[in-house]
Write an enzyme that holds these catalytic residues in place. Structure first.
Site: not given
Ligand code: COA
Length: 322
Positions: A113, A249, A279
């Site tokens: 990214c 980004h 993304n």
């Molecule tokens: N729909 C519903 N629930 C989801 C889900 C989805 N699409 N994806 C994850 N969950 C669940 C998880 O399983 C977790 O459940 P649990 O508590 O029962 O284990 C819960 O949601 C919370 O997960 P968490 O990872 O703490 O959520 P979050 O608020 O951190 O959001 C992301 C998850 C992935 C959206 C966030 O962490 C993120 O955007 N991270 C950066 C990722 C990124 O940008 N990567 C590329 C970098 S360039």
């Protein structure tokens, strides 16, 4: 010494638009969850027969037209991609063939990214040292091919597309400075385990798809982007209030909001496309740039802060006088 100017921008998004609701029948998720946690409403998905180089070509042609140059003027092609058409040759060479130009260098940059920031840094060095004077630089990705469509924590986050810039040598900056970094110790926070020299036999398994520790990436992205924005401003003796537009980004609206807040920038001064594009990795910054140039928000003379964070881990920023 020459300076690097963005002479024109172009973008391309595949025709097929996939709305959040479509994921509800694939995995245990909801439109509300995706919007609330990521800001994403929809994304574009490449057709089965549409390749990264096809998308790169469409974006490149628009940038060439916007810059009012001839294809023959181009003396270097760089493509930032993590989803190349083939293992080799590079997508840049395939794009070169599509464009019908010969005997100039063409290569890919692979920094996930942060690919656009890495490629911009390299392109700027070519121009400043006289190695090139008219560069076609494209970020193009087809992440839909490396998504595990059964993994709700990653499949909702990504989209396909391409963004391009024509970079030319000018008398005034242009690109004021670029800052790129990596720390490979975090390799496994965000990766596709199967590759060529390792895991080739796993290419038909789950290991061929994105695996991510989203939460850890999120925290690292927010703190790192704040630091790199400060570094870029300090390097140019500029203040955060000098910035006209933040072009980040587009990974997650919450990350973008946090980055803007650290710069005291209202969201109205931040280019946001993550809601429409999701993304698109290396393509996200040039796509966002192109959207805002074409709709008239970004104007000549504006000061832009570009910044990215991604797998590697890699990160980078650039201050650009558009
Ligand atoms: N729909 C519903 N629930 C989801 C889900 C989805 N699409 N994806 C994850 N969950 C669940 C998880 O399983 C977790 O459940 P649990 O508590 O029962 O284990 C819960 O949601 C919370 O997960 P968490 O990872 O703490 O959520 P979050 O608020 O951190 O959001 C992301 C998850 C992935 C959206 C966030 O962490 C993120 O955007 N991270 C950066 C990722 C990124 O940008 N990567 C590329 C970098 S360039």
């Amino acid at each position: 010494m020459a300076f690097t100017t963005i002479a024109g921008t172009g973008g391309y998004l595949p025709e097929r638009v996939m709305h959040n609701r479509e994921f509800e029948s694939l995995v245990n998720t909801s439109d509300e969850w995706i919007r609330e946690r990521t800001g994403i409403k929809r994304r574009h998905v490449a057709a089965d027969d549409e390749t990264t180089s096809d998308m790169a070509l469409a974006a490149a042609n628009r940038a060439i037209e916007a810059a009012a140059i001839n294809v023959e003027d181009i003396d270097l092609i760089i493509v930032a991609t993590t989803t190349p058409d083939k293992v080799f040759p590079s997508t840049a060479c395939i794009l070169q063939r599509h464009l019908g130009i010969h005997n100039i260098p063409a290569f890919d940059v692979h920094a996930a990214c942060s690919g656009f920031m890495y490629g911009l840094d390299i392109a700027d060095r070519f121009i400043r040292t006289g190695g090139a004077s008219c560069i076609l630089f494209v970020g193009a990705e087809s992440y839909s091919r490396i998504i595990d469509w059964n993994d709700r924590s990653t499949c909702v986050l990504f989209g396909d597309g391409a963004g391009a810039v024509i970079l030319t040598a000018g008398d005034e900056p242009g690109i004021l400075s670029t800052h790129i970094y990596a720390d490979g110790q975090y390799e496994e926070l965000l990766h596709v385990p199967a590759g060529v020299s390792s895991g080739f036999d796993l290419l038909k398994s789950q290991a061929a798809f994105i695996q991510m520790k989203g939460n850890e990436i999120f925290k690292k992205a927010v703190s790192t982007l704040g630091a790199i924005a400060r570094e870029a401003l300090a390097a140019n003796n500029l203040d955060k209030h000098d910035i006209d537009w933040l072009v980040p980004h587009q990974a997650n609206l919450r990350i973008i909001r946090a980055a803007a807040k650290k710069l005291d920038l209202p969201l109205e001064k931040t280019i946001i496309t993550v809601d429409e594009h999701a993304n698109t990795s290396s393509a996200s910054i040039p796509l966002a740039l192109d959207v805002a140039v074409r709709d008239g928000r970004i104007k000549r003379g504006n000061l832009l802060l570009l910044e990215a964070f991604g797998a590697g881990l890699t990160w980078g920023s650039a201050l650009v006088r558009y």
